[in-house]
Design a protein around this motif. Structure first.
Motif, PDB file in Angstrom:
ATOM      1  N   THR A   5       0.840  -1.188   0.000  1.00  0.00           N
ATOM      2  CA  THR A   5       0.000   0.000   0.000  1.00  0.00           C
ATOM      3  C   THR A   5       0.872   1.233   0.000  1.00  0.00           C
ATOM      4  O   THR A   5       1.988   1.238   0.476  1.00  0.00           O
ATOM      5  N   GLU A   6       0.356   2.275  -0.588  1.00  0.00           N
ATOM      6  CA  GLU A   6       1.058   3.562  -0.615  1.00  0.00           C
ATOM      7  C   GLU A   6       0.449   4.467   0.452  1.00  0.00           C
ATOM      8  O   GLU A   6      -0.353   4.047   1.266  1.00  0.00           O
ATOM      9  N   LEU A   8      -1.701   6.710   0.024  1.00  0.00           N
ATOM     10  CA  LEU A   8      -3.113   6.975  -0.222  1.00  0.00           C
ATOM     11  C   LEU A   8      -3.957   6.183   0.772  1.00  0.00           C
ATOM     12  O   LEU A   8      -3.798   4.967   0.891  1.00  0.00           O
ATOM     13  N   ARG A  25      -5.910  -0.897  -2.482  1.00  0.00           N
ATOM     14  CA  ARG A  25      -5.083   0.174  -3.040  1.00  0.00           C
ATOM     15  C   ARG A  25      -5.625   0.630  -4.390  1.00  0.00           C
ATOM     16  O   ARG A  25      -5.709   1.830  -4.676  1.00  0.00           O
ATOM     17  N   ALA A  26      -6.009  -0.338  -5.231  1.00  0.00           N
ATOM     18  CA  ALA A  26      -6.595   0.017  -6.529  1.00  0.00           C
ATOM     19  C   ALA A  26      -7.924   0.736  -6.346  1.00  0.00           C
ATOM     20  O   ALA A  26      -8.226   1.706  -7.056  1.00  0.00           O
ATOM     21  N   ALA A  28      -8.770   2.635  -3.886  1.00  0.00           N
ATOM     22  CA  ALA A  28      -8.460   4.003  -3.460  1.00  0.00           C
ATOM     23  C   ALA A  28      -8.045   4.856  -4.653  1.00  0.00           C
ATOM     24  O   ALA A  28      -8.472   6.011  -4.794  1.00  0.00           O
ATOM     25  N   GLU A  29      -7.213   4.289  -5.520  1.00  0.00           N
ATOM     26  CA  GLU A  29      -6.742   5.042  -6.684  1.00  0.00           C
ATOM     27  C   GLU A  29      -7.871   5.327  -7.672  1.00  0.00           C
ATOM     28  O   GLU A  29      -7.853   6.341  -8.372  1.00  0.00           O
ATOM     29  N   GLU A  30      -8.856   4.413  -7.722  1.00  0.00           N
ATOM     30  CA  GLU A  30     -10.005   4.603  -8.606  1.00  0.00           C
ATOM     31  C   GLU A  30     -11.124   5.404  -7.935  1.00  0.00           C
ATOM     32  O   GLU A  30     -12.220   5.511  -8.468  1.00  0.00           O
ATOM     33  N   LYS A  31     -10.823   5.919  -6.724  1.00  0.00           N
ATOM     34  CA  LYS A  31     -11.739   6.793  -5.989  1.00  0.00           C
ATOM     35  C   LYS A  31     -13.022   6.088  -5.542  1.00  0.00           C
ATOM     36  O   LYS A  31     -14.092   6.700  -5.474  1.00  0.00           O
ATOM     37  N   ARG A 101      -8.394  -2.699 -13.936  1.00  0.00           N
ATOM     38  CA  ARG A 101      -8.194  -1.558 -13.041  1.00  0.00           C
ATOM     39  C   ARG A 101      -8.201  -1.995 -11.582  1.00  0.00           C
ATOM     40  O   ARG A 101      -7.378  -1.542 -10.783  1.00  0.00           O
ATOM     41  N   LYS A 104      -4.906  -4.204 -10.704  1.00  0.00           N
ATOM     42  CA  LYS A 104      -3.619  -3.740 -11.227  1.00  0.00           C
ATOM     43  C   LYS A 104      -2.467  -3.930 -10.250  1.00  0.00           C
ATOM     44  O   LYS A 104      -1.313  -3.935 -10.645  1.00  0.00           O
ATOM     45  N   HIS A 105      -2.765  -4.096  -8.962  1.00  0.00           N
ATOM     46  CA  HIS A 105      -1.695  -4.323  -7.984  1.00  0.00           C
ATOM     47  C   HIS A 105      -1.651  -5.784  -7.527  1.00  0.00           C
ATOM     48  O   HIS A 105      -1.049  -6.093  -6.505  1.00  0.00           O
TER      49      HIS A 105
END
Length: 463
Positions: A5-6, A8, A25-26, A28-31, A101, A104-105
């Motif tokens: 995890t980053e 975010l 994590r994905a 979160a990145e995809e909102k 999407r 992706k991680h």
């Protein structure tokens, strides 16, 4: 690949569903912030290993609801652990893109397979043994017959838009595919959830350990009965709140406009100029009608494209890519695309031809107001089509208000007018709204500085 995890922040509401960090994590990145009702209901039960019939309104995140459990339970290095069957090529591309999407991680890979594209390219991708195969029934059968894919490792079978997948047109293909699902298999024995039993399952060809998830916006009793024959009892039917009473999303403002057949194009032009949509889909009943309408709109200065079954797949993909990136604003489509278009920020749906099947109406207007956004749907209705409007209102359990456009004056029938041979043969009569319908007048809005320029001028510099 390990779960990382980053900085975010992870969406806490999804954390509570038991989703692993790489997928969080994905998200979160995809909102993704809060799960929709169908996601909150379906994800934990799918992770527990039960077979599921899921029903939720269009645009409420059903793809993520089944994709997340698949990504979480598939293992690295094993091919075709999940098969996701969809009715159209466009939907295959979009569902697979969503899975990419969300995953992706993770080390889990997916591929879309469908007709209209050279099979060699898809075979090349399948040689890498992706864990998830998303495809249309015809192409999946072709690949099975060629022994390019097999179901020996299968853990998941998903039918998206199950009502359409089990209608008369697809029923034989679905039976063909599900009859090939084998018992046992490496992946089905590997890392199964403790909640999964290893008993027999109902339905032809289904074997121990294969989990089925069938989802749609509409599931009538006949389709439900048929679907259960391919599933393992006890099947859990999960219905998101409101899905069975009013299948259209609440955020869609719905209107109908009363019009004579010869005035339909004039009214459409007036509506587009009046509403000045960000992105709009105009639905036609036939391929010929879509081609003709797109040519007329383009000739009148409105940048648009058409999409229907006669377009080769590569051109359909180019059209959809251009639409998603805003290179044009109006997409003229047949019902081929009504279940296969998942484009963010579609502001308007216009039913140039009212659908005869109320379920088609539900899926058409579900292309707007995705995931809580706002949207509008307009349906052009001739006097002879009152029964179709009534059937739609009965299906959605709501009265659709009539809209009129300020300044639009109906014209008498042209001297050379001929009724469409596919439509009613009754003599034309003045169009009139049924008495109980509320009416709304669409007034002309002046464009202020910085607002979006009119459709007919918006893309002039690009041509």
């Amino acid at each position: 690949m390990t779960d990382k995890t980053e900085s975010l922040p992870l969406p806490e509401e999804f954390v509570k569903l038991g989703i692993r960090p790489s997928i969080l994590r994905a998200l979160a990145e995809e909102k993704f912030i809060t799960p929709s009702e169908i996601q909150r209901m379906l994800i934990p039960r799918a992770l527990a290993g039960v077979d599921i019939l899921g029903q939720a309104r269009t645009g409420t995140g059903k793809t993520a609801a089944f994709a997340i459990p698949i990504l979480q339970t598939c293992v690295r290095g094993v091919g075709t652990q999940a098969i996701v069957l969809v009715p159209t090529r466009e939907l295959a591309v979009q569902v697979e893109a969503e899975i990419q999407r969300l995953g992706k991680h993770t080390p889990i890979r997916s591929v879309a397979v469908y007709g209209g594209q050279k099979i060699a390219a898809q075979v090349k991708q399948l040689k890498h043994e992706p864990a998830i195969v998303v495809g249309t029934p015809g192409r999946v059968i072709d690949l099975l017959d060629r022994r390019i894919i097999h179901f020996g490792n299968l853990r998941w079978v998903v039918l998206d838009e199950v009502d359409r997948m089990l209608d008369i047109g697809f029923r034989d293909d679905i039976r063909n595919i599900l009859s090939r699902v084998k018992r046992g298999g490496e992946a089905r024995r590997h890392e199964r959830t403790e909640a999964r039993s290893e008993g027999e399952v109902g339905g032809e060809g289904q074997g121990g350990g294969v989990q089925t998830v069938f989802v749609s916006a509409t599931i009538d009793p006949e389709i439900e009965k048929l679907a259960r024959t391919y599933m393992r009892e006890p099947v859990e039917k999960l219905v998101a709140p409101g899905a069975d009473e009013k299948p259209t999303v609440e955020e869609v403002e719905q209107y109908y406009l009363s019009v004579q057949p010869w005035d339909k194009y004039r009214l459409l032009r007036a509506l587009l100029e009046q509403e000045n949509p960000e992105l709009a889909i105009v639905f036609c009943r036939t391929k010929h009608g879509a081609r003709k309408l797109a040519r007329k709109l383009h000739a009148d200065g409105i940048e648009c494209r058409e999409i229907h079954g006669d377009l080769i797949q590569s051109k359909r993909e180019r059209v959809m890519k251009s639409f998603r990136t805003g290179k044009f604003d109006v997409l003229v489509a047949t019902d081929l695309a009504s279940r296969g278009i998942d484009v963010a920020d579609i502001s308007h749906i216009i039913n140039y031809d009212i659908p005869e099947d109320p379920e088609v109406y539900v899926h058409r207007i579900g292309r707007t107001a995705r995931m809580g956004a706002k949207g509008k749907a307009f349906t052009l209705v001739t006097r002879q089509q009152g029964a179709e409007l009534t059937a739609i209102e009965s299906r959605i359990n709501a009265l659709i208000p009539q809209a009129t456009i300020e300044g639009f004056e109906p014209r008498p029938a042209p001297a050379d007018w001929q009724e469409d041979s596919s439509g009613p043969s009754a003599a034309p009569a003045p169009a009139a709204a049924p008495a109980p319908h509320p009416t709304v007048t669409l007034t002309k809005r002046s464009l202020s500085l910085g607002s979006k320029m009119p459709l007919s001028r918006r893309h002039r510099r690009r041509r």
